[in-house]
Design a protein around this motif. Sequence first.
Motif, PDB file in Angstrom:
ATOM      1  N   GLY A  31      94.623  -2.687  16.106  1.00  0.00           N
ATOM      2  CA  GLY A  31      95.098  -2.222  14.804  1.00  0.00           C
ATOM      3  C   GLY A  31      95.722  -0.850  14.903  1.00  0.00           C
ATOM      4  N   GLU A  32      96.098  -0.318  13.735  1.00  0.00           N
ATOM      5  CA  GLU A  32      96.717   0.999  13.707  1.00  0.00           C
ATOM      6  C   GLU A  32      95.676   2.087  13.941  1.00  0.00           C
ATOM      7  N   GLY A  33      96.082   3.183  14.563  1.00  0.00           N
ATOM      8  CA  GLY A  33      95.206   4.325  14.777  1.00  0.00           C
ATOM      9  C   GLY A  33      95.969   5.613  14.537  1.00  0.00           C
ATOM     10  N   VAL A  34      95.231   6.721  14.532  1.00  0.00           N
ATOM     11  CA  VAL A  34      95.839   8.027  14.312  1.00  0.00           C
ATOM     12  C   VAL A  34      95.702   8.856  15.580  1.00  0.00           C
ATOM     13  N   GLN A 201     100.215  11.414  14.293  1.00  0.00           N
ATOM     14  CA  GLN A 201     101.010  10.197  14.233  1.00  0.00           C
ATOM     15  C   GLN A 201     100.101   8.986  14.086  1.00  0.00           C
TER      16      GLN A 201
END
Length: 201
Positions: A31-34, A201
């Motif tokens: 999944g998306e991460g920072v 990001q």
Amino acid sequence: NEGASDHHDERVINISEAMTRDSGIEVATAGEGVITEHLTTYGKIVPDPGHVSHIGARFEGTITDVKVTIGQSVKKGDLLAKVEANQSLSSYPIHAPFDGIITARHANPGELAQKQPLFTVADYSFMWVELKIFPQDMTKVSAGQKISLVLNDKRINTTIDHVVPNDDDHPFILARASIDNPDNRLSAGMMAQGKVIINQQ
């Protein structure tokens, strides 16, 4: 072998569900991460100049009464001393301008009150942390950036309020962030570490 390539062919290995289960392999969807980039810097805690008051006499005269001593907590409006004015010979009071602690006292009964400060009142419930930003990092730091502070093993998240020039000859600027100190556990001069978020990001 002569002419053999240094590169190996890519191989795909298929694993059955039973092998995956028996091997204890867990599969999850990525999944998306920072991704966060920090700049680590160091500094110290300083009082907020707007919360420190050096109180003098309004009119020259003789100090007739002193009600407070160093280290005493006072509330806004509390009576600190009385002075008898030289010209009118009438007595007038000196009051605390805000809640705080008496950090200096230069007033004793019978002494002459002139232009010197008689008391210093400081409110330490609100402090600044000043962090040193060196030349190679100056363009990375500005007001409004989030910062994580470590003070006496305590972590505080806050925001840089402003960046100001240094007032001496050392080659750095100062990033200032405000911190609440309601229990007065943080004192001026304590060392601080800060992690400034400079990219995310």
